[in-house]
Design an enzyme around this catalytic site. Structure first.
Site, PDB file in Angstrom:
ATOM      1  N   ARG A 158       0.739  -1.195  -0.142  1.00  0.00           N
ATOM      2  CA  ARG A 158      -0.169   0.017   0.025  1.00  0.00           C
ATOM      3  C   ARG A 158       0.822   1.264   0.145  1.00  0.00           C
ATOM      4  O   ARG A 158       1.612   1.321  -0.728  1.00  0.00           O
ATOM      5  CB  ARG A 158      -0.880  -0.102   1.305  1.00  0.00           C
ATOM      6  CG  ARG A 158      -2.080  -1.257   0.965  1.00  0.00           C
ATOM      7  CD  ARG A 158      -2.755  -1.508   2.140  1.00  0.00           C
ATOM      8  NE  ARG A 158      -3.820  -0.438   2.657  1.00  0.00           N
ATOM      9  CZ  ARG A 158      -4.800   0.013   2.268  1.00  0.00           C
ATOM     10  NH1 ARG A 158      -5.152  -0.527   1.548  1.00  0.00           N
ATOM     11  NH2 ARG A 158      -5.189   1.044   2.961  1.00  0.00           N
ATOM     12  N   ASP A 184      -2.621  12.168   9.323  1.00  0.00           N
ATOM     13  CA  ASP A 184      -3.720  11.822   8.822  1.00  0.00           C
ATOM     14  C   ASP A 184      -4.401  13.084   9.007  1.00  0.00           C
ATOM     15  O   ASP A 184      -4.429  13.828  10.280  1.00  0.00           O
ATOM     16  CB  ASP A 184      -4.563  10.795   9.673  1.00  0.00           C
ATOM     17  CG  ASP A 184      -5.850  10.137   9.050  1.00  0.00           C
ATOM     18  OD1 ASP A 184      -6.535  11.159   8.505  1.00  0.00           O
ATOM     19  OD2 ASP A 184      -5.846   8.858   9.044  1.00  0.00           O
ATOM     20  N   TYR A 187      -7.922   6.602  17.627  1.00  0.00           N
ATOM     21  CA  TYR A 187      -7.063   6.833  16.412  1.00  0.00           C
ATOM     22  C   TYR A 187      -6.894   8.319  16.063  1.00  0.00           C
ATOM     23  O   TYR A 187      -5.794   8.538  15.928  1.00  0.00           O
ATOM     24  CB  TYR A 187      -7.821   6.109  15.060  1.00  0.00           C
ATOM     25  CG  TYR A 187      -7.054   6.353  13.894  1.00  0.00           C
ATOM     26  CD1 TYR A 187      -5.938   5.688  13.540  1.00  0.00           C
ATOM     27  CD2 TYR A 187      -7.412   7.296  12.826  1.00  0.00           C
ATOM     28  CE1 TYR A 187      -5.038   5.779  12.480  1.00  0.00           C
ATOM     29  CE2 TYR A 187      -6.925   7.670  11.738  1.00  0.00           C
ATOM     30  CZ  TYR A 187      -5.732   6.789  11.479  1.00  0.00           C
ATOM     31  OH  TYR A 187      -4.918   7.324  10.263  1.00  0.00           O
TER      32      TYR A 187
HETATM   33  N1  LIG Z   1      -4.770   4.521   3.086  1.00  0.00           N
HETATM   34  C1  LIG Z   1      -5.162   5.892   3.185  1.00  0.00           C
HETATM   35  O1  LIG Z   1      -5.947   6.418   2.596  1.00  0.00           O
HETATM   36  C2  LIG Z   1      -4.834   6.696   4.560  1.00  0.00           C
HETATM   37  C3  LIG Z   1      -5.443   7.692   4.808  1.00  0.00           C
HETATM   38  C4  LIG Z   1      -4.942   8.409   5.750  1.00  0.00           C
HETATM   39  C5  LIG Z   1      -3.824   8.245   6.750  1.00  0.00           C
HETATM   40  N2  LIG Z   1      -3.086   7.204   5.957  1.00  0.00           N
HETATM   41  C6  LIG Z   1      -1.955   6.730   6.801  1.00  0.00           C
HETATM   42  O2  LIG Z   1      -0.837   6.401   5.962  1.00  0.00           O
HETATM   43  C7  LIG Z   1      -0.087   5.422   6.493  1.00  0.00           C
HETATM   44  C8  LIG Z   1      -0.134   4.215   5.369  1.00  0.00           C
HETATM   45  O3  LIG Z   1      -1.288   3.970   4.998  1.00  0.00           O
HETATM   46  P1  LIG Z   1      -1.934   2.466   4.661  1.00  0.00           P
HETATM   47  O4  LIG Z   1      -3.235   2.520   4.415  1.00  0.00           O
HETATM   48  O5  LIG Z   1      -1.143   2.046   3.552  1.00  0.00           O
HETATM   49  O6  LIG Z   1      -1.577   1.673   5.924  1.00  0.00           O
HETATM   50  P2  LIG Z   1      -2.036   0.207   6.152  1.00  0.00           P
HETATM   51  O7  LIG Z   1      -1.923  -0.758   5.060  1.00  0.00           O
HETATM   52  O8  LIG Z   1      -3.320   0.427   7.113  1.00  0.00           O
HETATM   53  O9  LIG Z   1      -0.762  -0.156   7.383  1.00  0.00           O
HETATM   54  C9  LIG Z   1       0.388  -0.258   7.011  1.00  0.00           C
HETATM   55  C10 LIG Z   1       1.345  -1.054   7.800  1.00  0.00           C
HETATM   56  O10 LIG Z   1       1.402  -0.957   9.054  1.00  0.00           O
HETATM   57  C11 LIG Z   1       1.651  -2.222   9.752  1.00  0.00           C
HETATM   58  N3  LIG Z   1       1.484  -2.292  11.060  1.00  0.00           N
HETATM   59  C12 LIG Z   1       0.327  -2.175  11.444  1.00  0.00           C
HETATM   60  N4  LIG Z   1       0.413  -2.315  12.819  1.00  0.00           N
HETATM   61  C13 LIG Z   1       1.873  -2.884  13.120  1.00  0.00           C
HETATM   62  C14 LIG Z   1       2.572  -2.938  14.288  1.00  0.00           C
HETATM   63  N5  LIG Z   1       1.967  -3.105  15.589  1.00  0.00           N
HETATM   64  N6  LIG Z   1       3.757  -3.230  14.276  1.00  0.00           N
HETATM   65  C15 LIG Z   1       4.526  -3.445  12.894  1.00  0.00           C
HETATM   66  N7  LIG Z   1       3.697  -2.835  11.886  1.00  0.00           N
HETATM   67  C16 LIG Z   1       2.497  -2.746  11.957  1.00  0.00           C
HETATM   68  C17 LIG Z   1       1.194  -3.287   8.820  1.00  0.00           C
HETATM   69  O11 LIG Z   1       2.417  -3.920   8.507  1.00  0.00           O
HETATM   70  P3  LIG Z   1       2.278  -5.695   8.090  1.00  0.00           P
HETATM   71  O12 LIG Z   1       1.186  -5.799   6.723  1.00  0.00           O
HETATM   72  O13 LIG Z   1       3.622  -6.105   7.525  1.00  0.00           O
HETATM   73  O14 LIG Z   1       1.768  -6.503   9.306  1.00  0.00           O
HETATM   74  C18 LIG Z   1       0.747  -2.639   7.418  1.00  0.00           C
HETATM   75  O15 LIG Z   1       1.075  -3.120   6.255  1.00  0.00           O
HETATM   76  C19 LIG Z   1      -0.597   5.115   7.572  1.00  0.00           C
HETATM   77  O16 LIG Z   1      -0.029   6.003   8.725  1.00  0.00           O
HETATM   78  C20 LIG Z   1      -2.152   5.478   7.541  1.00  0.00           C
HETATM   79  O17 LIG Z   1      -2.523   5.870   8.986  1.00  0.00           O
HETATM   80  C21 LIG Z   1      -3.719   6.415   5.184  1.00  0.00           C
END
Ligand SMILES: NC(=O)c1ccc[n+]([C@@H]2O[C@H](COP(=O)([O-])OP(=O)(O)OC[C@H]3O[C@@H](n4cnc5c(N)ncnc54)[C@H](OP(=O)(O)O)[C@@H]3O)[C@@H](O)[C@H]2O)c1
Length: 246
Positions: free
Chosen positions: A14, A140, A153
């Site tokens: 992602r 975020d 969160y």
């Molecule tokens: N997606 C969006 O549209 C969006 C919107 C607002 C903010 N964000 C922020 O952008 C960042 C990336 O978003 P995303 O959607 O790509 O994130 P995601 O897929 O929800 O999570 C990213 C990775 O975090 C790791 N993770 C979670 N808990 C963990 C822990 N306890 N120890 C180690 N690793 C952990 C997981 O690794 P594994 O898979 O290897 O377990 C997961 O693949 C995040 O900080 C999110 O809050 C994203």
């Protein structure tokens, strides 16, 4: 980015993987951290190492284990002998309606989104100071504008926004610390966010009328690391204007 070394947490898929690809394409060597996504991590490593052999190392860790966080920095030093940037991207995300909040859900959300970025940044600081490096925290827009039923969160990301400014002050002048606040980029793969009606409602309220692309975040990470030598303590919203229309 040529010759720079970047540690990206949660980098296997992602937004994290998009960030890794973008930084690598500009010449960075990477340490990609993952927790459970071993297959994604290995596939990404193979893809990027085929382009530049030996340019990507993997580290596995549960970021809840604070005592292990300095090991991530030690592993980086063992592989590449330097650390130029840390991207705190890993995050857990789920609702915590008031009345149902437990210490376990608090520890989980605060642990991944606030506690780990702090302790990892602290562990990385000596190496980052040596290299005049930087930290990019993925925050975020809901750090500032709360998402209903996501009290913990929102609070964790609010803490991360404050941590970004605090670290920027404490690590200056050697290390810059900035944040990026994504808006709707990639929908979560589970839960209420898979509902297309909800997705459409959010896009309708987003001035640019579409979801972002993971590379929008990746390019902003690249900008903050490589092209922003006079920016510190700032958080950039990359959200199609969503935060001006909540
Ligand atoms: N997606 C969006 O549209 C969006 C919107 C607002 C903010 N964000 C922020 O952008 C960042 C990336 O978003 P995303 O959607 O790509 O994130 P995601 O897929 O929800 O999570 C990213 C990775 O975090 C790791 N993770 C979670 N808990 C963990 C822990 N306890 N120890 C180690 N690793 C952990 C997981 O690794 P594994 O898979 O290897 O377990 C997961 O693949 C995040 O900080 C999110 O809050 C994203």
């Amino acid at each position: 980015m040529q010759g720079k070394v970047v540690l990206v947490t949660g980098g296997a898929k992602r937004l994290g993987a998009a960030t890794c690809r973008r930084l690598h394409a500009r010449g960075a060597n990477l340490v990609v951290h993952y927790r459970t996504s071993v297959e994604n991590a290995r596939t990404l490593q193979a893809e990027l190492n085929q382009i530049r052999p030996g340019s990507v190392a993997l580290v596995q860790a549960d970021l809840f284990d604070t005592g292990l966080l300095p090991d991530l920095i030690d592993e980086t030093m063992k592989h590449f002998g330097q650390l130029d940037a840390l991207v705190n991207n890993a995050s857990s995300f789920f609702p915590t309606p008031l009345g149902e909040i437990t210490e376990k859900t608090w520890d989980n959300l605060i642990g991944s989104n606030l506690k780990a970025p702090l302790f990892l940044s602290q562990a990385a600081a000596p190496q980052l100071r040596k290299r005049h490096g930087c930290i990019v925290n993925i925050v975020d827009i809901h750090a500032e504008w709360p998402l209903k039923k996501y009290v913990v969160y929102n609070s964790a990301k609010g803490g991360l926004a404050s941590l970004t400014r605090s670290l920027a002050l404490d690590l200056a002048p050697e290390v810059r610390v900035n944040g990026i606040s994504p808006g709707p980029i990639l929908w979560p793969e589970q839960g209420e966010w898979t509902d297309e009606t909800l997705q459409r409602r959010i896009i309708d309220k987003t001035p640019l009328k579409r979801a972002g692309d993971p590379d929008d975040i990746a390019r902003t990470v690249l900008f903050l690391i490589a092209h922003a030598p006079y920016i510190t303590g700032q958080i950039i919203a990359v959200d199609g204007g969503r935060s001006i229309n909540l």
